[in-house]
Design an enzyme around this catalytic site. Structure first.
Site, PDB file in Angstrom:
ATOM      1  N   ILE A 231       0.816  -1.222   0.000  1.00 43.46           N
ATOM      2  CA  ILE A 231       0.000   0.000   0.000  1.00 43.46           C
ATOM      3  C   ILE A 231       0.846   1.267   0.000  1.00 43.46           C
ATOM      4  O   ILE A 231       0.306   2.370  -0.095  1.00 43.46           O
ATOM      5  CB  ILE A 231      -0.963   0.038   1.205  1.00 43.46           C
ATOM      6  CG1 ILE A 231      -0.194  -0.073   2.526  1.00 43.46           C
ATOM      7  CG2 ILE A 231      -2.025  -1.042   1.088  1.00 43.46           C
ATOM      8  CD1 ILE A 231      -1.064   0.103   3.765  1.00 43.46           C
TER       9      ILE A 231
ATOM     10  N   GLY B 202      11.195   1.840   3.645  1.00 44.65           N
ATOM     11  CA  GLY B 202      10.956   0.575   2.968  1.00 44.65           C
ATOM     12  C   GLY B 202       9.551   0.517   2.405  1.00 44.65           C
ATOM     13  O   GLY B 202       8.998   1.530   1.991  1.00 44.65           O
ATOM     14  N   THR B 203       8.971  -0.670   2.429  1.00 44.65           N
ATOM     15  CA  THR B 203       7.659  -0.901   1.829  1.00 44.65           C
ATOM     16  C   THR B 203       6.615  -1.109   2.915  1.00 44.65           C
ATOM     17  O   THR B 203       6.885  -1.735   3.939  1.00 44.65           O
ATOM     18  CB  THR B 203       7.710  -2.135   0.913  1.00 44.65           C
ATOM     19  OG1 THR B 203       8.774  -1.967  -0.028  1.00 44.65           O
ATOM     20  CG2 THR B 203       6.409  -2.305   0.153  1.00 44.65           C
TER      21      THR B 203
ATOM     22  N   ASP C  14      10.162  15.470   8.956  1.00 45.26           N
ATOM     23  CA  ASP C  14       9.803  15.058   7.593  1.00 45.26           C
ATOM     24  C   ASP C  14       8.314  15.268   7.346  1.00 45.26           C
ATOM     25  O   ASP C  14       7.614  14.375   6.853  1.00 45.26           O
ATOM     26  CB  ASP C  14      10.195  13.601   7.359  1.00 45.26           C
ATOM     27  CG  ASP C  14      10.360  13.270   5.876  1.00 45.26           C
ATOM     28  OD1 ASP C  14      10.563  14.210   5.070  1.00 45.26           O
ATOM     29  OD2 ASP C  14      10.299  12.081   5.516  1.00 45.26           O
TER      30      ASP C  14
END
Length: 411
Positions: A125, A131-132, A247
Site C-alpha cells: 500500500i 521501505g515498503t 519530515d
C-alpha cells in the site's frame, strides 16, 4: 472580484535539485546537542522584500538510482542488539477499546509473513525511504499496516538500526488522535518490521493528485491543515522532551475514511534539547525531503522545532495549490511552487494560485488569502521570524471558523 491587494514577504530558499530528485530524502549523522548563541525571540513582521535567490542545496550522486540517499554513519546502538529477539518477535501491548480494555499479544515474523503471502505486491500500500508498507489482516481479524525495512539499508547496518529504533522509540511515547498509532515491532534475522495503525484512505498527496477519484474541497483541506497543526503542536509542546518530526510532507499525511489527517513516518524524528540545559537546538547533519527542508537548518545544521514549522508552511501551499513543492516538468518560473505562489501573492494575483479543481467563491478566496498569509510567515528564512506551531493552530482554527460562517451565509 478577488482582491488584488499587494503584499511583500521574504521566504526561505527551498532545497531544490537540478535533476529528477524532487522526493529525495537526506539522512543524517548525529552530533551532540550544543548551546547556541542566545537570541531573543521577538514577534517581527516578515521582511519587506522577496528573496531572489533559491539555492541548489545539494546535488545527488550520479550513482544513486533510488530517490532516497543514505549516508548515515551513526555510532552503534547497544540497545538495538539487546532488543533483538531470537524468536523474531516482540512483546507489545495493543489497545482496541478504551484504556481499561487492553489486550496483550505477540507479533511474530511468521504470522506477518503468512498474512502477506511472502510480502506479495498485492498487499503493498505504500513505499518510502524506510521501505515498503503492506496491509495485513492477522489471525485475530485485526488489520494493521506493517513497514518492512529495505534490505539495501542494511549495508550500513548501524545507520539502518538507528533509524529503525528512532521510529520505535518515538512512536512508543506518543498518543494523539492525529498521529498514526504504534503497535509493535518485529526483528527476525535481517528483517526489521514496524506494526502500526492502518489508515484506510491513502495519503494526502494521493488525494491532491486525485488518485482516489475525489477532489478535496476547501473545508476538508482546512480540516486537514488544522489536524496536522494540532499533531505537530502536540509533539512540540506536550511530549517530554519535545519531538521534532523532521519530515512533514503530504505523502506522510494519511487520511481516514472521514478525511481526518494522521501524521505518519517518524523515522527521521529527533528529540529537541531540554530547555533546562540551556541548549537551543540540536546539531545534526541534514535529514528530510527536498522542497520541504528548512533553509536555516540546511546551512547551519541546527535543528529546532521551527524546522517543522517551515515544512508545515510548504505543506499549506501544497494544500491550497494542489502542486508538489518541486515540479520539474514546469517552466523555470513555476518549478518551485512556493516561489511561484509568493510572486503571485505579492503582485495581488492571489486567486491564480488556487487549485483549479476548487471553485472560486468568496469563502474559498478568503480562506486562500488568509492561509497563504500564514504559510509565508512559516516560510520566513530565519526561524526567529516564524510562528510557533501552537500559534499556527490557533490561526487555522479561526480561519476555519470564519470560512464555515461565510460559507453558511452564502448558501
Amino acid at each position: 472580484m478577488p482582491s488584488r491587494r499587494r503584499h511583500s514577504y521574504t521566504v526561505g530558499s527551498p532545497a531544490t535539485t537540478s535533476s529528477n530528485y524532487s522526493n529525495t530524502t537526506f539522512t543524517d549523522r548525529s552530533f551532540p546537542t550544543t548551546p547556541a548563541r542566545t537570541s531573543t525571540d521577538t514577534t517581527t513582521s516578515i521582511a519587506r522584500r522577496i528573496s531572489g535567490i533559491f539555492i541548489n542545496c545539494f546535488t545527488p550522486p550520479d550513482s544513486v538510482s533510488s530517490n532516497y540517499i543514505d549516508n548515515s554513519k551513526s555510532s552503534s546502538d547497544n540497545n538495538i542488539r539487546s532488543r533483538r529477539s531470537s524468536t523474531g518477535s516482540s512483546s507489545v501491548q495493543r489497545s482496541y477499546g478504551n484504556a481499561n480494555e487492553t489486550e496483550h499479544t505477540r507479533f511474530t515474523f511468521d504470522e506477518i509473513y503468512d498474512a502477506t503471502k511472502n510480502f506479495s505486491p498485492s498487499f503493498r500500500i505504500g513505499q518510502g525511504g524506510f521501505g515498503t508498507v503492506y496491509k495485513v489482516k492477522l489471525r485475530d481479524g485485526k488489520t494493521f499496516a506493517v513497514k518492512r525495512a529495505k534490505k539495501s539499508m542494511h549495508d550500513d547496518r548501524q545507520g539502518a538500526d538507528a533509524e529503525f529504533m528512532s521510529e520505535i522509540q518515538t512512536l512508543a511515547q506518543v498518543t494523539h488522535l492525529s498521529l498514526v498509532k504504534y503497535y509493535g515491532f518485529v526483528v527476525h534475522n535481517d528483517e526489521k518490521i514496524l506494526v502500526v495503525e492502518y489508515v484506510a484512505n491513502g495519503t494526502l498527496r494521493d488525494h491532491l493528485d486525485c488518485k482516489e477519484g475525489k477532489t478535496l474541497d476547501m473545508a476538508t483541506r482546512l480540516d486537514i491543515a488544522t489536524d496536522v497543526a494540532h499533531a505537530i503542536t502536540y509533539l512540540h509542546m506536550y511530549t517530554q522532551p519535545p519531538i521534532i518530526h523532521r519530515d512533514i510532507k503530504s505523502s506522510n499525511i494519511l487520511l481516514t475514511e472521514n478525511y481526518r489527517a494522521k501524521v505518519a513516518d517518524f523515522g527521521f524524528a529527533r528529540l529537541a534539547p531540554d530547555t533546562d540545559s540551556g541548549a537551543t537546538h540540536v546539531s545534526t547533519q541534514v535529514k528530510g525531503t527536498a522542497g520541504y527542508l528548512d533553509p536555516e537548518y540546511l546551512t547551519t545544521y541546527q535543528l529546532t522545532e521551527k524546522s517543522d514549522v517551515y515544512s508545515f508552511g510548504v505543506l499549506l501551499v501544497e494544500l491550497l495549490t494542489g502542486r508538489r513543492p518541486i515540479e520539474l516538468s514546469r517552466g523555470q518560473k513555476e518549478r518551485i511552487t512556493i516561489r511561484w505562489a509568493i510572486k503571485k501573492f505579492t503582485s495581488g494575483d492571489t486567486i491564480s494560485v488556487l487549485d483549479p479543481k476548487l471553485e472560486q467563491n468568496s469563502a474559498n478566496n478568503l480562506a486562500l488569502e488568509k492561509v497563504l498569509e500564514m504559510a509565508f510567515q512559516c516560510l520566513a528564512p530565519h526561524r526567529r521570524s516564524r510562528p510557533s506551531m501552537k500559534k499556527c493552530s490557533e490561526i487555522l482554527w479561526g480561519i476555519r471558523k470564519d470560512y464555515r460562517e461565510l460559507l453558511n451565509t452564502s448558501l
